[in-house]
Motif scaffolding. Structure first.
Motif, PDB file in Angstrom:
ATOM      1  N   GLY A 109       0.671  -1.171  -0.164  1.00 15.46           N
ATOM      2  CA  GLY A 109       0.040   0.021  -0.055  1.00 15.46           C
ATOM      3  C   GLY A 109       0.643   1.258  -0.057  1.00 15.46           C
ATOM      4  N   ALA A 110       2.081   1.151   0.677  1.00 19.88           N
ATOM      5  CA  ALA A 110       2.961   2.480   0.629  1.00 19.88           C
ATOM      6  C   ALA A 110       2.985   3.042  -0.562  1.00 19.88           C
ATOM      7  CB  ALA A 110       3.930   2.535   1.693  1.00 19.88           C
ATOM      8  N   GLU A 111       3.508   1.983  -1.500  1.00 19.03           N
ATOM      9  CA  GLU A 111       3.854   2.478  -3.026  1.00 19.03           C
ATOM     10  C   GLU A 111       2.495   3.004  -3.549  1.00 19.03           C
ATOM     11  OE1 GLU A 111       5.797  -0.200  -6.113  1.00 19.03           O
ATOM     12  OE2 GLU A 111       6.961  -0.611  -4.074  1.00 19.03           O
ATOM     13  N   ALA A 112       1.603   2.372  -3.455  1.00 14.74           N
ATOM     14  CA  ALA A 112       0.358   2.635  -4.367  1.00 14.74           C
ATOM     15  C   ALA A 112      -0.251   4.058  -3.641  1.00 14.74           C
ATOM     16  CB  ALA A 112      -0.837   1.612  -4.034  1.00 14.74           C
ATOM     17  N   ALA A 113       0.003   4.299  -2.507  1.00 14.95           N
ATOM     18  CA  ALA A 113      -0.609   5.339  -1.708  1.00 14.95           C
ATOM     19  C   ALA A 113       0.264   6.740  -2.419  1.00 14.95           C
ATOM     20  CB  ALA A 113      -0.903   5.300  -0.300  1.00 14.95           C
ATOM     21  N   HIS A 114       1.526   6.176  -2.393  1.00  8.42           N
ATOM     22  CA  HIS A 114       2.493   7.273  -2.686  1.00  8.42           C
ATOM     23  C   HIS A 114       2.162   7.727  -4.420  1.00  8.42           C
ATOM     24  CE1 HIS A 114       6.313   8.486  -4.840  1.00  8.42           C
ATOM     25  NE2 HIS A 114       6.340   9.388  -3.879  1.00  8.42           N
ATOM     26  N   ARG A 115       2.177   6.603  -5.122  1.00  5.49           N
ATOM     27  CA  ARG A 115       1.799   6.657  -6.727  1.00  5.49           C
ATOM     28  C   ARG A 115       0.729   7.588  -6.886  1.00  5.49           C
ATOM     29  NH1 ARG A 115       2.216   1.820  -7.726  1.00  5.49           N
ATOM     30  NH2 ARG A 115       0.199   1.243  -7.633  1.00  5.49           N
ATOM     31  N   ASN A 116      -0.396   7.274  -6.231  1.00  2.54           N
ATOM     32  CA  ASN A 116      -1.637   8.053  -6.164  1.00  2.54           C
ATOM     33  C   ASN A 116      -1.562   9.519  -5.682  1.00  2.54           C
ATOM     34  OD1 ASN A 116      -2.905   5.969  -7.391  1.00  2.54           O
ATOM     35  ND2 ASN A 116      -3.628   4.969  -5.416  1.00  2.54           N
ATOM     36  N   ALA A 117      -0.917   9.828  -4.609  1.00  3.57           N
ATOM     37  CA  ALA A 117      -0.767  11.098  -3.977  1.00  3.57           C
ATOM     38  C   ALA A 117      -0.125  11.845  -4.881  1.00  3.57           C
ATOM     39  CB  ALA A 117      -0.397  11.012  -2.630  1.00  3.57           C
ATOM     40  N   ARG A 118       0.916  11.465  -5.652  1.00  2.28           N
ATOM     41  CA  ARG A 118       1.869  12.008  -6.474  1.00  2.28           C
ATOM     42  C   ARG A 118       1.014  12.227  -7.758  1.00  2.28           C
ATOM     43  NH1 ARG A 118       4.751  11.249 -10.698  1.00  2.28           N
ATOM     44  NH2 ARG A 118       6.695  12.363 -10.733  1.00  2.28           N
ATOM     45  N   ARG A 119       0.115  11.622  -8.514  1.00  2.71           N
ATOM     46  CA  ARG A 119      -0.650  12.014  -9.281  1.00  2.71           C
ATOM     47  C   ARG A 119      -1.488  13.086  -9.096  1.00  2.71           C
ATOM     48  NH1 ARG A 119      -3.883   6.416 -10.154  1.00  2.71           N
ATOM     49  NH2 ARG A 119      -4.775   7.518 -11.990  1.00  2.71           N
ATOM     50  N   ILE A 120      -1.948  13.087  -7.812  1.00  6.31           N
ATOM     51  CA  ILE A 120      -2.800  14.240  -7.276  1.00  6.31           C
ATOM     52  C   ILE A 120      -2.037  15.534  -7.217  1.00  6.31           C
ATOM     53  CG2 ILE A 120      -4.482  15.054  -5.398  1.00  6.31           C
ATOM     54  CD1 ILE A 120      -5.091  11.994  -5.064  1.00  6.31           C
ATOM     55  N   CYS A 121      -0.830  15.418  -6.583  1.00  9.70           N
ATOM     56  CA  CYS A 121       0.204  16.549  -6.632  1.00  9.70           C
ATOM     57  C   CYS A 121       0.485  17.095  -7.855  1.00  9.70           C
ATOM     58  CB  CYS A 121       1.327  16.237  -5.803  1.00  9.70           C
ATOM     59  SG  CYS A 121       1.264  15.874  -4.054  1.00  9.70           S
ATOM     60  N   GLU A 122       0.733  16.288  -8.899  1.00  8.29           N
ATOM     61  CA  GLU A 122       1.067  16.990 -10.113  1.00  8.29           C
ATOM     62  C   GLU A 122      -0.153  17.512 -10.734  1.00  8.29           C
ATOM     63  OE1 GLU A 122       2.319  13.503 -12.626  1.00  8.29           O
ATOM     64  OE2 GLU A 122       4.473  14.277 -12.540  1.00  8.29           O
ATOM     65  N   ALA A 123      -1.399  16.965 -10.564  1.00  6.65           N
ATOM     66  CA  ALA A 123      -2.634  17.759 -11.236  1.00  6.65           C
ATOM     67  C   ALA A 123      -2.848  18.861 -10.341  1.00  6.65           C
ATOM     68  CB  ALA A 123      -3.744  16.712 -11.214  1.00  6.65           C
ATOM     69  N   ALA A 124      -2.546  18.964  -9.053  1.00  8.80           N
ATOM     70  CA  ALA A 124      -2.917  20.290  -8.485  1.00  8.80           C
ATOM     71  C   ALA A 124      -1.956  21.277  -8.624  1.00  8.80           C
ATOM     72  CB  ALA A 124      -2.525  19.814  -6.815  1.00  8.80           C
ATOM     73  N   GLY A 125      -0.762  20.921  -9.028  1.00  7.13           N
ATOM     74  CA  GLY A 125       0.362  21.921  -9.486  1.00  7.13           C
ATOM     75  C   GLY A 125      -0.259  22.685 -10.668  1.00  7.13           C
ATOM     76  N   THR A 126      -0.785  21.936 -11.646  1.00  6.94           N
ATOM     77  CA  THR A 126      -1.279  22.809 -12.845  1.00  6.94           C
ATOM     78  C   THR A 126      -2.445  23.815 -12.682  1.00  6.94           C
ATOM     79  OG1 THR A 126      -3.058  20.979 -13.277  1.00  6.94           O
ATOM     80  CG2 THR A 126      -0.771  20.464 -14.112  1.00  6.94           C
ATOM     81  N   VAL A 127      -3.167  23.581 -11.564  1.00  4.53           N
ATOM     82  CA  VAL A 127      -4.179  24.626 -11.202  1.00  4.53           C
ATOM     83  C   VAL A 127      -3.663  25.490  -9.822  1.00  4.53           C
ATOM     84  CG1 VAL A 127      -5.802  23.483 -12.396  1.00  4.53           C
ATOM     85  CG2 VAL A 127      -5.520  23.021 -10.119  1.00  4.53           C
ATOM     86  N   GLY A 128      -2.477  25.475  -9.752  1.00  3.71           N
ATOM     87  CA  GLY A 128      -2.011  26.276  -8.431  1.00  3.71           C
ATOM     88  C   GLY A 128      -2.686  25.932  -7.150  1.00  3.71           C
ATOM     89  N   ALA A 129      -3.249  24.731  -7.024  1.00  2.00           N
ATOM     90  CA  ALA A 129      -3.758  24.259  -5.855  1.00  2.00           C
ATOM     91  C   ALA A 129      -2.760  23.634  -4.886  1.00  2.00           C
ATOM     92  CB  ALA A 129      -4.729  23.157  -5.963  1.00  2.00           C
ATOM     93  N   THR A 130      -2.955  23.612  -3.836  1.00  2.00           N
ATOM     94  CA  THR A 130      -1.917  22.789  -2.709  1.00  2.00           C
ATOM     95  C   THR A 130      -2.531  21.597  -2.234  1.00  2.00           C
ATOM     96  OG1 THR A 130      -2.889  24.418  -0.924  1.00  2.00           O
ATOM     97  CG2 THR A 130      -0.762  24.994  -1.873  1.00  2.00           C
ATOM     98  N   VAL A 131      -1.786  20.693  -1.626  1.00  5.91           N
ATOM     99  CA  VAL A 131      -2.107  19.500  -1.023  1.00  5.91           C
ATOM    100  C   VAL A 131      -1.874  19.350   0.406  1.00  5.91           C
ATOM    101  CG1 VAL A 131      -2.013  16.799  -1.492  1.00  5.91           C
ATOM    102  CG2 VAL A 131      -1.842  18.285  -3.384  1.00  5.91           C
ATOM    103  N   THR A 132      -2.795  18.706   1.072  1.00  8.64           N
ATOM    104  CA  THR A 132      -2.367  18.563   2.460  1.00  8.64           C
ATOM    105  C   THR A 132      -2.848  17.370   2.870  1.00  8.64           C
ATOM    106  OG1 THR A 132      -2.824  21.130   2.911  1.00  8.64           O
ATOM    107  CG2 THR A 132      -2.649  19.415   4.943  1.00  8.64           C
ATOM    108  N   ILE A 133      -1.852  16.397   3.430  1.00 11.63           N
ATOM    109  CA  ILE A 133      -2.209  14.962   3.876  1.00 11.63           C
ATOM    110  C   ILE A 133      -2.688  15.153   5.209  1.00 11.63           C
ATOM    111  CG2 ILE A 133      -1.222  12.830   4.172  1.00 11.63           C
ATOM    112  CD1 ILE A 133      -0.836  13.835   1.432  1.00 11.63           C
ATOM    113  N   ASP A 134      -3.972  14.542   5.368  1.00 12.69           N
ATOM    114  CA  ASP A 134      -4.599  14.255   6.829  1.00 12.69           C
ATOM    115  C   ASP A 134      -3.877  13.297   7.636  1.00 12.69           C
ATOM    116  OD1 ASP A 134      -6.546  16.159   6.010  1.00 12.69           O
ATOM    117  OD2 ASP A 134      -8.124  14.640   5.769  1.00 12.69           O
ATOM    118  N   ALA A 135      -4.099  13.784   8.814  1.00 10.91           N
ATOM    119  CA  ALA A 135      -3.588  12.579   9.775  1.00 10.91           C
ATOM    120  C   ALA A 135      -4.619  11.655  10.115  1.00 10.91           C
ATOM    121  CB  ALA A 135      -3.040  13.259  11.007  1.00 10.91           C
TER     122      ALA A 135
END
Ligand SMILES: Cc1cc2nc3c(=O)[nH]c(=O)nc-3n(C[C@H](O)[C@H](O)[C@H](O)COP(=O)(O)OP(=O)(O)OC[C@H]3O[C@@H](n4cnc5c(N)ncnc54)[C@H](O)[C@@H]3O)c2cc1C
Length: 307
Positions: A109-135
């Motif tokens: 799961g760590a690899e999958a979650a990293h991969r998925n979060a990475r896709r979201i961070c990339e997409a966020a960057g294209t619209v000037g959005a930030t990403v925060t990881i909940d605890a």
């Protein structure tokens, strides 16, 4: 005791099915959740922006046990981010992610979650959005910090949440107080054992102020996630002591909670961001809100029995 029982109920699939099937519960749930769809989340963020408030959108979901669900959760965030320009939210939106909804607890799961979060961070960057990881609960945090540390090498603006109630937080606050680091500090919403967390309200408040001080004295961007008047007042003292101006930190509150205070702070020139949950997987999030304020439980139980 009641808090602990309620937080256990947050993980119950049976209670969740019962609550979700009862149409009357919807009106109570709607106080805390913007709606079932990402369009509802974006519309709420737009309304907040019109009142001078910022938003972080959470597409509800957690503890995914199915890889298909982790993929659907990721796609939901990508769809949401693709709609940011039409919603007029370029450059102002944040999205909040739970790594267990992106597959962190699946095998590998760590690899999958990293991969998925990475896709979201990339997409966020294209619209000037930030990403925060909940605890999430304390058993998930070492893995979460590992993934955040990896993501930070590529996306230095990624934020994470620290929970003041945990004994580990003073160290984590020091670790994440460096330049550019975005840290959301909250009290902590999970049912934690006394081996890892402060049990008393006053202890948690004191721990919160201490961790906030570490963040204010650091070089990052503190995000104070609380509705507690004592902690909101403490922020003014910390800002004065450390020379921070409004804009060098922000307040964050949950959708539907203390809305007058949200507006009051924004009108006073503070940056205020509202956590906007949307989606159909609302049970865990909603029960944590009941646990924070048992008075909410009465309304919910009345709605559940249709009165
Ligand atoms: C933006 C944001 C993000 C968060 N992210 C996380 C996270 O990633 N992980 C995590 O563990 N926790 C998270 N939390 C939840 C947090 O840990 C607390 O459980 C929650 O904020 C309540 O604590 P409080 O500081 O508001 O103080 P409290 O003492 O609980 O509340 C202070 C006052 O706020 C009002 N209030 C608070 N909660 C409610 C409620 N549910 N219903 C009605 N009124 C209420 C009441 O007037 C209460 O007296 C987040 C909170 C916020 C605001």
């Amino acid at each position: 005791m009641l808090r602990s029982l309620l937080l256990r109920a947050a993980g119950s699939r049976r209670l969740r099915a019962l609550a979700e099937a009862a149409p009357m519960t919807r009106s109570v749930v709607r106080r805390f959740i913007a709606g079932d769809t990402i369009d509802d989340g974006l519309a709420a963020a737009r309304r907040l922006a019109d009142s001078g408030l910022f938003a972080t959108i959470d597409v509800l979901g957690e503890d995914t046990t199915d890889p298909g669900q982790a993929e659907r959760a990721t796609t939901a965030y990508l769809d949401l981010l693709a709609k940011v320009p039409d919603a007029g939210l370029v450059g102002s939106l944040d999205v909040s992610l739970k790594l267990t909804s992106l597959g962190a607890t699946l095998p590998g799961g760590a690899e999958a979650a990293h991969r998925n979060a990475r896709r979201i961070c990339e997409a966020a960057g294209t619209v000037g959005a930030t990403v925060t990881i909940d605890a999430e609960d304390h058993t998930t945090l070492d893995q979460m910090h590992g993934i955040v540390d990896q993501l930070r090498t590529e996306f230095p603006g990624i934020g994470l949440v620290l929970q003041a109630m945990l004994f580990r937080t003073p160290l984590d606050a020091r670790k994440y107080a460096g330049p550019g680091s975005r840290v959301r500090l909250c009290k902590g919403a999970y049912n934690e054992p006394p081996t890892v967390a402060w049990p008393g309200r006053d202890q948690v408040t004191a721990a919160y102020v201490a961790a906030a001080r570490t963040l204010f004295e650091g070089q990052g961007y503190p995000m104070l996630a609380t509705h507690d008047p004592e902690l909101i007042a403490a922020a003014a003292v910390l800002a004065a002591d450390t020379g921070r101006q409004p804009g060098d930190y922000e307040f964050q509150m949950l959708y539907g909670i203390r809305t007058d205070e949200q507006q009051r702070l924004a009108d006073a020139g503070h940056r205020v961001r509202i956590y906007v949950p949307c989606g159909t997987d609302w049970w865990g999030y909603f029960v944590r809100r009941l646990a924070e304020r048992p008075a909410n439980l009465t309304f919910f139980l009345r709605a559940l029995v249709g009165r």
